[in-house]
Design a protein around this motif. Structure first.
Motif, PDB file in Angstrom:
ATOM      1  N   LEU A  86       0.835  -1.204   0.000  1.00  0.00           N
ATOM      2  CA  LEU A  86       0.000   0.000   0.000  1.00  0.00           C
ATOM      3  C   LEU A  86       0.867   1.249   0.000  1.00  0.00           C
ATOM      4  N   PHE A  87       1.944   1.238   0.755  1.00  0.00           N
ATOM      5  CA  PHE A  87       2.872   2.361   0.777  1.00  0.00           C
ATOM      6  C   PHE A  87       3.411   2.642  -0.620  1.00  0.00           C
ATOM      7  N   GLU A  88       3.701   1.583  -1.363  1.00  0.00           N
ATOM      8  CA  GLU A  88       4.188   1.750  -2.727  1.00  0.00           C
ATOM      9  C   GLU A  88       3.099   2.347  -3.611  1.00  0.00           C
ATOM     10  N   ARG A  89       1.872   1.882  -3.458  1.00  0.00           N
ATOM     11  CA  ARG A  89       0.769   2.412  -4.257  1.00  0.00           C
ATOM     12  C   ARG A  89       0.554   3.890  -3.986  1.00  0.00           C
ATOM     13  N   GLU A  90       0.729   4.280  -2.741  1.00  0.00           N
ATOM     14  CA  GLU A  90       0.468   5.669  -2.322  1.00  0.00           C
ATOM     15  C   GLU A  90       1.785   6.406  -2.086  1.00  0.00           C
ATOM     16  N   HIS A  91       2.770   6.177  -2.928  1.00  0.00           N
ATOM     17  CA  HIS A  91       4.140   6.640  -2.692  1.00  0.00           C
ATOM     18  C   HIS A  91       4.250   8.153  -2.571  1.00  0.00           C
ATOM     19  N   ARG A  92       3.385   8.915  -3.213  1.00  0.00           N
ATOM     20  CA  ARG A  92       3.536  10.369  -3.217  1.00  0.00           C
ATOM     21  C   ARG A  92       2.937  11.051  -1.990  1.00  0.00           C
ATOM     22  N   PHE A  93       2.260  10.288  -1.146  1.00  0.00           N
ATOM     23  CA  PHE A  93       1.689  10.851   0.078  1.00  0.00           C
ATOM     24  C   PHE A  93       2.670  10.754   1.242  1.00  0.00           C
ATOM     25  N   ASN A  94       2.416  11.554   2.277  1.00  0.00           N
ATOM     26  CA  ASN A  94       2.979  11.314   3.596  1.00  0.00           C
ATOM     27  C   ASN A  94       1.984  10.470   4.391  1.00  0.00           C
ATOM     28  N   TRP A  95       2.462   9.847   5.440  1.00  0.00           N
ATOM     29  CA  TRP A  95       1.609   9.060   6.321  1.00  0.00           C
ATOM     30  C   TRP A  95       1.648   9.663   7.722  1.00  0.00           C
ATOM     31  N   VAL A  96       0.482   9.752   8.361  1.00  0.00           N
ATOM     32  CA  VAL A  96       0.407  10.268   9.729  1.00  0.00           C
ATOM     33  C   VAL A  96      -0.426   9.320  10.568  1.00  0.00           C
ATOM     34  N   GLU A  97      -0.174   9.331  11.856  1.00  0.00           N
ATOM     35  CA  GLU A  97      -1.008   8.565  12.785  1.00  0.00           C
ATOM     36  C   GLU A  97      -2.154   9.454  13.249  1.00  0.00           C
ATOM     37  N   VAL A  98      -3.376   8.953  13.139  1.00  0.00           N
ATOM     38  CA  VAL A  98      -4.552   9.731  13.525  1.00  0.00           C
ATOM     39  C   VAL A  98      -5.379   8.950  14.540  1.00  0.00           C
ATOM     40  N   GLU A  99      -6.151   9.697  15.317  1.00  0.00           N
ATOM     41  CA  GLU A  99      -7.108   9.079  16.236  1.00  0.00           C
ATOM     42  C   GLU A  99      -8.398   8.777  15.498  1.00  0.00           C
ATOM     43  N   THR A 100      -8.959   7.616  15.767  1.00  0.00           N
ATOM     44  CA  THR A 100     -10.237   7.233  15.164  1.00  0.00           C
ATOM     45  C   THR A 100     -11.224   6.879  16.273  1.00  0.00           C
ATOM     46  N   TYR A 101     -12.526   7.010  15.920  1.00  0.00           N
ATOM     47  CA  TYR A 101     -13.577   6.738  16.909  1.00  0.00           C
ATOM     48  C   TYR A 101     -14.689   5.911  16.276  1.00  0.00           C
ATOM     49  N   ALA A 102     -15.155   4.922  17.019  1.00  0.00           N
ATOM     50  CA  ALA A 102     -16.277   4.086  16.583  1.00  0.00           C
ATOM     51  C   ALA A 102     -16.925   3.473  17.812  1.00  0.00           C
ATOM     52  N   ASP A 103     -18.244   3.598  17.904  1.00  0.00           N
ATOM     53  CA  ASP A 103     -19.006   3.000  19.004  1.00  0.00           C
ATOM     54  C   ASP A 103     -18.458   3.396  20.373  1.00  0.00           C
ATOM     55  N   GLY A 104     -18.074   4.661  20.483  1.00  0.00           N
ATOM     56  CA  GLY A 104     -17.604   5.159  21.768  1.00  0.00           C
ATOM     57  C   GLY A 104     -16.187   4.763  22.125  1.00  0.00           C
ATOM     58  N   GLN A 105     -15.520   4.046  21.236  1.00  0.00           N
ATOM     59  CA  GLN A 105     -14.161   3.595  21.495  1.00  0.00           C
ATOM     60  C   GLN A 105     -13.182   4.335  20.593  1.00  0.00           C
ATOM     61  N   SER A 106     -12.006   4.645  21.128  1.00  0.00           N
ATOM     62  CA  SER A 106     -10.983   5.323  20.340  1.00  0.00           C
ATOM     63  C   SER A 106      -9.861   4.355  19.989  1.00  0.00           C
ATOM     64  N   SER A 107      -9.191   4.674  18.894  1.00  0.00           N
ATOM     65  CA  SER A 107      -8.067   3.864  18.443  1.00  0.00           C
ATOM     66  C   SER A 107      -7.140   4.786  17.655  1.00  0.00           C
ATOM     67  N   THR A 108      -6.104   4.230  17.085  1.00  0.00           N
ATOM     68  CA  THR A 108      -5.223   4.996  16.205  1.00  0.00           C
ATOM     69  C   THR A 108      -4.947   4.179  14.952  1.00  0.00           C
ATOM     70  N   GLY A 109      -4.592   4.869  13.881  1.00  0.00           N
ATOM     71  CA  GLY A 109      -4.255   4.205  12.629  1.00  0.00           C
ATOM     72  C   GLY A 109      -3.420   5.124  11.762  1.00  0.00           C
ATOM     73  N   LEU A 110      -2.834   4.562  10.722  1.00  0.00           N
ATOM     74  CA  LEU A 110      -2.016   5.330   9.784  1.00  0.00           C
ATOM     75  C   LEU A 110      -2.873   5.763   8.602  1.00  0.00           C
ATOM     76  N   MET A 111      -2.780   7.038   8.228  1.00  0.00           N
ATOM     77  CA  MET A 111      -3.585   7.604   7.147  1.00  0.00           C
ATOM     78  C   MET A 111      -2.693   8.429   6.217  1.00  0.00           C
ATOM     79  N   CYS A 112      -2.973   8.373   4.921  1.00  0.00           N
ATOM     80  CA  CYS A 112      -2.269   9.227   3.963  1.00  0.00           C
ATOM     81  C   CYS A 112      -2.687  10.680   4.147  1.00  0.00           C
ATOM     82  N   THR A 113      -1.726  11.568   3.972  1.00  0.00           N
ATOM     83  CA  THR A 113      -2.031  12.987   4.023  1.00  0.00           C
ATOM     84  C   THR A 113      -1.140  13.730   3.036  1.00  0.00           C
TER      85      THR A 113
END
Length: 206
Positions: A86-113
């Motif tokens: 996936l990193f190769e497919r999205e090579h021109r982006f930067n990646w950042v760690e973001v907070e995510t929320y679902a059903d009252g629960q929080s988590s983190t994940g990597l997102m292109c920016t």
């Protein structure tokens, strides 16, 4: 396992599995503090989909911090090897760690920016030859621009991916996604141009 956050074509689980067939725990989440923005030239539109490099309709979707905005995204887990694909497919982006929320629960994940031409050319490409192989042989202008418009088939593909998750997700995409000018929402853009994205041939592959 690495947790990935998808905001465009990856809103569709089927599309996500084309690149990451072994993904697990696909789910819908919210990411506060970001907006989508169609401000990156999609070189793949030129190299594989015969787009005119001189056209303005070349934009793919990125993200930018926006304190007053919230985007609905997908989230899933994958192996390191699949993340590298996936990193190769999205090579021109930067990646950042973001907070995510679902059903009252929080988590983190990597997102292109977003990135910049200078950062991409001199930090992510080892030399001019690599830049030429990835970009220059297809397109010679700036990659990150404020004057381009979405590539129609790709925009339709993203909207159909959002629609597959229900009206709430589709409406969020229309209202939290902007043209490269950073001000015009995709909903406004479609309304003004009389575009019916549901009728656009969105047969699209990276």
């Amino acid at each position: 396992m690495i947790s990935i956050v998808g905001y465009g074509s990856l809103l569709s689980e089927a599309s996500a599995r084309e690149t990451i067939p072994g993904l697990t725990n696909f789910r819908i989440v919210t990411v506060p503090g970001y907006k989508r923005i169609f401000n990156k030239v999609g070189v793949v539109f030129i190299s594989r989909h015969k787009a005119d490099p001189d056209s303005l309709q070349l934009a793919s979707c990125s993200t930018l911090p926006a304190s007053d905005c919230e985007i609905i995204c997908s989230q899933f887990e994958c192996t390191q090897a699949e993340y590298e694909a996936l990193f190769e497919r999205e090579h021109r982006f930067n990646w950042v760690e973001v907070e995510t929320y679902a059903d009252g629960q929080s988590s983190t994940g990597l997102m292109c920016t977003g990135s910049t031409d200078q950062h991409y050319r001199y930090s992510k490409c080892r030399n001019e030859q690599e830049y030429h192989e990835r970009v220059g042989q297809f397109y010679t202008g700036n990659l990150w621009r404020n004057d381009i418009l979405p590539f129609p088939r790709y925009l339709s593909f993203c909207l159909k991916a959002a629609a597959s998750q229900g009206e709430r997700v589709l409406n969020n995409f229309l209202d939290s996604s902007y043209l490269a000018d950073g001000e015009t929402t995709i909903r406004t853009y479609l309304d003004k141009n009389g575009s019916n994205w549901r009728e656009v041939d969105s047969a699209y592959h990276y």
